[in-house]
Enzyme design. Structure first.
Site, PDB file in Angstrom:
ATOM      1  N   ASP A   8      64.819  58.600  25.283  1.00  0.00           N
ATOM      2  CA  ASP A   8      65.663  58.157  26.382  1.00  0.00           C
ATOM      3  C   ASP A   8      66.344  56.877  25.902  1.00  0.00           C
ATOM      4  O   ASP A   8      65.860  56.205  24.988  1.00  0.00           O
ATOM      5  CB  ASP A   8      64.799  57.894  27.615  1.00  0.00           C
ATOM      6  CG  ASP A   8      65.585  57.324  28.779  1.00  0.00           C
ATOM      7  OD1 ASP A   8      66.685  57.846  29.072  1.00  0.00           O
ATOM      8  OD2 ASP A   8      65.114  56.344  29.380  1.00  0.00           O
ATOM      9  N   ASP A  10      68.145  53.921  28.032  1.00  0.00           N
ATOM     10  CA  ASP A  10      67.912  52.681  28.770  1.00  0.00           C
ATOM     11  C   ASP A  10      66.426  52.481  29.059  1.00  0.00           C
ATOM     12  O   ASP A  10      65.787  53.300  29.706  1.00  0.00           O
ATOM     13  CB  ASP A  10      68.719  52.677  30.067  1.00  0.00           C
ATOM     14  CG  ASP A  10      70.217  52.827  29.824  1.00  0.00           C
ATOM     15  OD1 ASP A  10      70.718  52.227  28.851  1.00  0.00           O
ATOM     16  OD2 ASP A  10      70.884  53.544  30.592  1.00  0.00           O
ATOM     17  N   ASP A 128      60.992  56.473  29.891  1.00  0.00           N
ATOM     18  CA  ASP A 128      60.366  55.474  30.751  1.00  0.00           C
ATOM     19  C   ASP A 128      60.361  55.876  32.222  1.00  0.00           C
ATOM     20  O   ASP A 128      60.169  55.035  33.094  1.00  0.00           O
ATOM     21  CB  ASP A 128      61.043  54.108  30.577  1.00  0.00           C
ATOM     22  CG  ASP A 128      62.481  54.106  31.029  1.00  0.00           C
ATOM     23  OD1 ASP A 128      63.087  55.188  31.155  1.00  0.00           O
ATOM     24  OD2 ASP A 128      63.028  53.009  31.254  1.00  0.00           O
TER      25      ASP A 128
END
Length: 160
Positions: A8, A10, A128
């Site tokens: 991922d 960000d 996240d």
């Protein structure tokens, strides 16, 4: 077949600021990222970025903004001597429209797996959020959920 760690963006690659990151001056790498990726590279892994960029759909920024930030990110990888196979991003947002590419759906992963002949059983998705985990699980990847902006060195021993 390739062993890939899907990342991922960000919160995993760059600092999650709590708002959309689409300007290069706000785009900063997470501490320890490239040290961890070098260890994974030594284990035979390659890397693909999978990211939702719903701010495009919301009209907050545009494709060119994302491309500029991704050029910066590609340079980070190049400077670290780490190959980045590809970057997939979904420009849609569920508040505006429906799509099947936005995580937690898995179309971006499915495309990358097919294009790069990825060995699903030996590959991982690091994200996240719960939607990152769900997207990875839908295609059979092992998933690792990190806390946003956490150093990936805390997890590299889990990846074989």
């Amino acid at each position: 077949m390739r062993k890939v760690v899907f990342l991922d963006r960000d919160g995993v690659i760059n600092i999650e600021r709590g708002e959309y990151t689409f300007e290069i001056e706000d785009f900063k790498p997470v501490e320890g990222l490239f040290e961890a990726l070098k260890v994974l590279k030594e284990k035979g892994f390659e890397f693909i970025v999978i990211t939702n960029q719903g701010g495009i759909s919301k009209g907050i920024y545009n494709h060119n903004d994302v491309i500029n930030v991704h050029c910066c990110m590609q340079q980070w990888f190049k400077d670290a001597n780490i190959s980045l196979l590809d970057i997939y991003y979904c420009p849609h947002h569920s508040f505006v429209e429906k799509c099947i590419c936005r995580k937690p759906d898995s179309l971006m992963l499915e495309k990358a797996i097919a294009k790069y002949n990825v060995n699903i059983e030996k590959s991982y998705f690091i994200g996240d959020s719960r939607r990152d985990e769900l997207a990875g699980q839908k295609v059979g990847l092992k998933t690792i959920r990190v806390t946003a902006n956490e150093n990936l060195n805390n997890y590299i021993n889990q990846i074989n």
